[in-house]
Design a protein around this motif. Structure first.
Motif, mmCIF file in Angstrom:
data_model
loop_
_atom_site.group_PDB
_atom_site.id
_atom_site.type_symbol
_atom_site.label_atom_id
_atom_site.label_comp_id
_atom_site.label_asym_id
_atom_site.label_seq_id
_atom_site.Cartn_x
_atom_site.Cartn_y
_atom_site.Cartn_z
ATOM 1 N N ARG A 1 -6.601 70.862 -35.227
ATOM 2 C CA ARG A 1 -6.505 71.206 -33.813
ATOM 3 C C ARG A 1 -5.761 70.113 -33.065
ATOM 4 N NH1 ARG A 1 -9.137 72.718 -28.772
ATOM 5 N NH2 ARG A 1 -9.875 70.797 -27.863
ATOM 6 N N ALA A 2 -6.173 68.875 -33.335
ATOM 7 C CA ALA A 2 -5.491 67.759 -32.687
ATOM 8 C C ALA A 2 -4.020 67.811 -33.036
ATOM 9 C CB ALA A 2 -6.105 66.433 -33.126
ATOM 10 N N GLY A 3 -3.762 68.105 -34.295
ATOM 11 C CA GLY A 3 -2.388 68.154 -34.762
ATOM 12 C C GLY A 3 -1.585 69.212 -34.042
ATOM 13 N N LYS A 4 -2.130 70.428 -34.023
ATOM 14 C CA LYS A 4 -1.331 71.526 -33.481
ATOM 15 C C LYS A 4 -1.321 71.517 -31.962
ATOM 16 C CE LYS A 4 -1.848 74.859 -37.218
ATOM 17 N NZ LYS A 4 -2.882 75.819 -37.586
ATOM 18 N N ILE A 5 -2.491 71.770 -31.381
ATOM 19 C CA ILE A 5 -2.540 71.963 -29.926
ATOM 20 C C ILE A 5 -2.180 70.684 -29.198
ATOM 21 C CG2 ILE A 5 -3.971 72.659 -27.985
ATOM 22 C CD1 ILE A 5 -5.612 74.294 -29.886
ATOM 23 N N ILE A 6 -2.903 69.607 -29.528
ATOM 24 C CA ILE A 6 -2.741 68.393 -28.755
ATOM 25 C C ILE A 6 -1.337 67.813 -28.945
ATOM 26 C CG2 ILE A 6 -3.746 66.171 -28.195
ATOM 27 C CD1 ILE A 6 -5.681 68.484 -27.828
ATOM 28 N N PHE A 7 -0.826 67.894 -30.155
ATOM 29 C CA PHE A 7 0.511 67.378 -30.421
ATOM 30 C C PHE A 7 1.532 68.081 -29.524
ATOM 31 C CE2 PHE A 7 4.519 67.379 -32.809
ATOM 32 C CZ PHE A 7 4.639 66.043 -33.163
ATOM 33 N N SER A 8 1.506 69.423 -29.548
ATOM 34 C CA SER A 8 2.508 70.129 -28.750
ATOM 35 C C SER A 8 2.258 69.946 -27.256
ATOM 36 C CB SER A 8 2.568 71.602 -29.127
ATOM 37 O OG SER A 8 1.300 72.070 -29.461
ATOM 38 N N LEU A 9 0.965 69.953 -26.879
ATOM 39 C CA LEU A 9 0.669 69.753 -25.459
ATOM 40 C C LEU A 9 1.113 68.378 -24.986
ATOM 41 C CD1 LEU A 9 -2.829 71.213 -24.692
ATOM 42 C CD2 LEU A 9 -0.645 71.795 -23.665
ATOM 43 N N SER A 10 0.884 67.380 -25.822
ATOM 44 C CA SER A 10 1.261 66.023 -25.449
ATOM 45 C C SER A 10 2.753 65.955 -25.184
ATOM 46 C CB SER A 10 0.906 65.040 -26.560
ATOM 47 O OG SER A 10 -0.450 65.132 -26.846
ATOM 48 N N ILE A 11 3.500 66.652 -26.032
ATOM 49 C CA ILE A 11 4.948 66.621 -25.855
ATOM 50 C C ILE A 11 5.333 67.328 -24.557
ATOM 51 C CG2 ILE A 11 7.112 67.517 -26.802
ATOM 52 C CD1 ILE A 11 6.061 66.853 -29.550
ATOM 53 N N VAL A 12 4.698 68.482 -24.322
ATOM 54 C CA VAL A 12 5.005 69.214 -23.091
ATOM 55 C C VAL A 12 4.676 68.349 -21.874
ATOM 56 C CG1 VAL A 12 4.317 71.181 -21.665
ATOM 57 C CG2 VAL A 12 4.721 71.488 -24.114
ATOM 58 N N ILE A 13 3.521 67.706 -21.922
ATOM 59 C CA ILE A 13 3.123 66.914 -20.762
ATOM 60 C C ILE A 13 4.014 65.687 -20.599
ATOM 61 C CG2 ILE A 13 1.279 65.401 -19.932
ATOM 62 C CD1 ILE A 13 -0.521 67.818 -21.010
ATOM 63 N N TRP A 14 4.367 65.093 -21.700
ATOM 64 C CA TRP A 14 5.281 63.961 -21.618
ATOM 65 C C TRP A 14 6.590 64.412 -20.949
ATOM 66 C CZ3 TRP A 14 10.211 63.348 -23.387
ATOM 67 C CH2 TRP A 14 10.753 62.058 -23.248
ATOM 68 N N PHE A 15 7.026 65.624 -21.344
ATOM 69 C CA PHE A 15 8.263 66.167 -20.782
ATOM 70 C C PHE A 15 8.101 66.413 -19.285
ATOM 71 C CE2 PHE A 15 11.078 69.643 -19.638
ATOM 72 C CZ PHE A 15 12.284 69.213 -20.157
ATOM 73 N N LEU A 16 6.994 67.049 -18.921
ATOM 74 C CA LEU A 16 6.756 67.343 -17.502
ATOM 75 C C LEU A 16 6.642 66.067 -16.679
ATOM 76 C CD1 LEU A 16 4.216 70.294 -17.670
ATOM 77 C CD2 LEU A 16 6.649 70.394 -17.111
ATOM 78 N N ALA A 17 6.197 65.002 -17.310
ATOM 79 C CA ALA A 17 6.044 63.743 -16.587
ATOM 80 C C ALA A 17 7.340 62.947 -16.572
ATOM 81 C CB ALA A 17 4.927 62.917 -17.223
#
Lengths: 753, 74
Positions: free
Chosen positions: A543-559
């Protein structure tokens, strides 16, 4: 083998499992050691999938040394008259009606030797299906300890099926069982050995005949059993309405007829089967003269379910578990943090500076790292829950708590899903399947996400560490631990209130019945618990791998986008600093200064650059997509004491609440300096936008708000509609908003913050 | 008319029948049938549910169900 081992000369084909030629199903009551035996038969190469259309796990493996023989572990069930979804699966597999799953060739019925009568009830039902059956007579050691002797030969002869005595947890009897399975098991004797009361038997015979005409695909030997089930069970009757309408009508007709004649046909099957089994067991079981009336288990129960000691022990145990999770896990968490920081540094060292490097290090590695840190706590929690379940204590918890839970619209059996909710709402909601009453199940699922799950821990830990001073209180407990405990208490209390509201206003009426076995206490099997912990860990890491990994990237991008315009003042400051640095370097070179002087200069430069870089980062986040969203929604959150930064953090954590920690780190530009683990805490404490009051308001917000996509998805799957998950999200958000509002405004009125 | 609910901890009884026909089938599958001997072991700390010993194992049911089961004291 050549020297280079980077690429094998020949591509190794992934080993494909050979075609299955035989299927063995393991069936049995709950708590009889079925899973232990399954692990012994299959080794560790197991496959966990789902049965089609339902979320019940299908655990399968291959018989050790015999790759073509599949072993399937069925969910535990007391009878083939299913009420819960789990039992339904066991039933459908055994009668051969599970989609994509042919009826097994052999059924190994695992039986607790210390509890023969009730266990053999299921055996006698499975025998009526005409499937070859082997009885695995487990827990022979406990039988001897209880001072009982069993005539195994006699039992096998009377039942008419092979019986293998075993002690599965010590591996005894497994070879004998395998030998019998490999030799081939004949079907049980065709003649039914138990007597159904004649008034019912004649009706069932007639129905069975009709079923044969209308549904010839039902094996002949199975028809009597199917007819009897349709006669006595409403859910089982329903399945025939479409498939065999005349049989269905005949069953209804037969019921009316039997009711008119006042024949107790609904108990007829049980009376008949126990009427055969009770004397049978009496004949083969002998009490030794030294047999004790009260077993060790009974004596333990006298303490653990004692009217005063029982609840106290339970409460103390809960407190201990929490304190343990928050102190024992710390060294492991530190180690993981260090490993993540180290990985980030290594990647930085290899990768060229720039966009991609930031994306991978600040976005992905830091994001996943922030979540992996909680693995030790989750493992510990699952360890304790596994221990409670394995020893049989969990059933006592249900026993102790039922009265209280029922007042609230739940059942004692809801305690298990609710407690699992402390780890993660997703498995907890799945655990609610064991509740056979639909009303209890819906209410339990609806309130389970209020139990503080492990994903809330990062938020709790960060803000408690930053704003609650650590003062020892008593023994191992301190103020921070107590603050943590009160957050858990708040969520749990609210879960009870919500359940009561649902019971009183939404689902009116009495709670369903409660019929629960209190299994004998058993020493826990650490190996089994560890297997399960590893399973959970895998699921969590994925879960950390899939969801959090992609979310982290999206949020990093949004920030990070859009790129902020440069602030002329900061640009000037940076340019001035750089000119000064170049100049100073030159003069040092001219005079031929020693290396130490260069190092000192470098340090001064970095020190002066840091505030400029931080200011630039803050400016960037403020003007980024997420910053803009935070600014836009801040007016709505301001009454709760949240500024645009917290608002941005909350927005970013709607899909998964633990993301806020990473977002805050990004906002404050401390991801870069993550080698210093306490820096985020320090930075937060230094920001005037925060006060302990704001922190408390935020913590309470996170106790209540449902910020977890996975929970919504699993609730949708388990309840079959989006209606309840939507209600769930709304009521929890409303609770979060109102409580934070109340706390922040109330606190300000009192002059706090 | 004695029901299972009337037994005190430590007392034994034999099931003689039921007051209602609305009892859950699970109860019968667990073997709580006419003629079966039961012993009331104890009440839960809050007084409900109860812990019964039936056919050698412990079964927990609520008082609500217990008072629908008729017994004779032994």
């Amino acid at each position: 083998m050549s020297g280079s081992c980077h690429e094998p000369a020949v591509a190794v084909e992934a080993p494909r499992a050979p075609t299955i030629t035989r299927r063995i199903a393991l069936a049995g009551n709950p708590n009889v050691g079925k899973t232990t035996l399954f692990n012994l038969l299959t080794g560790l190469r197991q496959k966990v999938a789902n049965y089609p259309g339902v979320t019940v796990e299908r655990k399968s493996g291959r018989l050790v040394g015999h790759e073509r023989i599949e072993v399937v572990d069925l969910p535990g069930t007391y009878s083939l008259n299913p009420r819960s979804i789990d039992e339904r699966v066991a039933y459908e597999v055994l009668v051969g009606r599970m989609r994509g799953e042919p009826a097994p060739d052999v059924v190994v019925c695992v039986v607790d030797a210390t509890n023969l009568e009730r266990n053999l009830y299921l055996v006698s039902q499975i025998m009526d299906l005409g499937l070859p059956v082997v009885v695995a007579l487990n827990m022979m050691d406990a039988l001897a300890e209880n001072g009982l002797e069993l005539d195994v030969e006699g039992l096998a002869r009377r039942l008419g099926v092979p019986v293998v005595p075993m002690v599965a947890r010590k591996g005894q009897g497994v070879d004998r069982l395998k030998e019998i399975l490999l030799r081939g098991v004949p079907p049980p004797p065709a003649e039914r050995r138990w007597m159904l009361m004649p008034a019912v038997a004649s009706v069932v015979e007639e129905m069975a005949q009709r079923l044969g005409e209308e549904a010839p695909d039902v094996p002949e030997r199975q028809r009597f059993f199917e007819a009897l089930s349709a006669l006595t069970s409403d859910p089982l009757l329903e399945t025939w309405q479409q498939r065999a309408p005349r049989f269905y009508e005949a069953a209804l007709e037969a019921r009316r007829d039997l009711e008119a004649r006042r024949v107790p046909y609904r108990q007829a099957e049980m009376i008949g089967r126990y009427g055969w089994l009770s004397p049978l067991v009496a004949e083969v079981l002998r009490k030794r003269p030294d047999a004790q009336e009260r077993t060790l288990s009974d004596r333990i129960d006298a303490v653990l379910t004692h009217r005063v000691a029982g609840p106290l022990i339970f409460f103390a145990l809960l407190l201990l578990i929490f304190q343990a999770i928050f102190s024992w896990a710390v060294p492991f968490m530190d180690a993981i943090e260090a490993a993540v920081a180290w990985t980030g540094e290594q990647v930085r060292a290899v990768m060229p500076d720039g966009f991609l490097e930031d994306l991978i290090v600040d976005g992905a590695i830091t994001g996943v790292g922030n979540v992996l840190v909680f693995l030790p706590q989750i493992l510990l929690l699952f360890f304790f829950l596994g221990l409670m379940e394995d020893t049989g204590y969990m059933a006592r918890v249900a026993f102790i708590m039922d009265r209280l839970m029922r007042r609230l619209g739940l059942s004692g059996a809801s305690v298990v899903p609710l407690l699992s909710g402390y780890a993660c709402a997703v498995p907890a909601i799945m655990a609610a399947r064991t509740l056979d009453n639909e009303r209890d199940r819906i209410i339990t699922i609806m309130v389970t996400p209020l139990m503080s799950c492990s994903a809330r821990l990062p938020v709790y830990t960060l803000f408690i560490a930053a704003f609650i001073p650590k003062i020892p209180v008593l023994g191992p407990f301190d103020t921070q631990g107590l603050a943590m405990f009160s957050l858990y208490l708040l969520g749990t209390g609210m879960a009870f209130v919500a359940a009561w509201v649902l019971k009183t206003f939404v689902f009116k009426g009495e709670s369903a019945y409660f019929v629960m076995e209190l299994p004998p206490y058993r020493a826990p099997q650490f190996k089994q618990i560890v297997y399960r912990m590893i399973d959970r860990a895998k699921a969590f890491v994925t879960r950390a791998g899939k969801i959090i990994f992609s979310l982290s990237i999206v949020i990093w991008f949004l920030a990070s986008f859009p790129r902020a315009e440069l602030d002329p003042e900061l640009t000037t400051a940076r340019q001035e600093l750089e000119t000064w640095y170049a100049h100073a370097r030159d003069s040092l070179e001219t005079v031929g200064a020693p290396v130490a002087a260069f190092e000192e200069l470098e340090a001064t430069y970095e020190e002066r650059l840091a505030p400029i870089a931080d200011a630039e980062a803050a400016r960037q986040i403020s003007q980024s997509f997420i910053g803009r969203l935070g600014h836009a929604l801040a007016p709505m959150m301001r009454p709760l004491g949240f500024d645009w930064k917290i608002t941005a953090g909350i927005i970013s954590s709607f899909p998964a609440r633990e993301v806020i920690v990473g977002t805050m780190a990004t906002i404050y530009g401390v991801a870069r300096a993550s080698d210093d683990e306490i820096i985020l805490r320090e930075v937060l404490r230094a920001d005037p936008a925060y006060s302990p009051l704001v922190a408390v308001s935020l913590l309470v917000f996170y106790v209540f708000a449902l910020q977890c996509m996975s929970t919504l998805a699993i609730a949708r799957r388990e309840l079959g509609t989006w209606k309840w998950p939507a209600v769930m999200w709304l009521y929890m958000f409303a609770l979060a908003y109102l409580f934070s509002l109340f706390i922040y405004q109330g606190g300000r009125l009192l002059g706090l913050g | 008319m004695t029901t299972l609910r009337d037994l005190r901890p430590g007392e034994r009884g034999r099931v003689t029948g039921y007051v209602s026909d609305q009892l859950p089938p699970r109860l019968f599958e667990m073997g709580l049938l006419p003629g079966t001997e039961v012993e009331l072991i104890r009440l839960a700390p809050l007084g409900d549910p109860i812990d019964l010993k039936v056919r050698g194992f412990h079964l927990s049911i609520r008082k609500h169900e217990a008072e629908l089961i008729l017994v004779e004291r032994l």
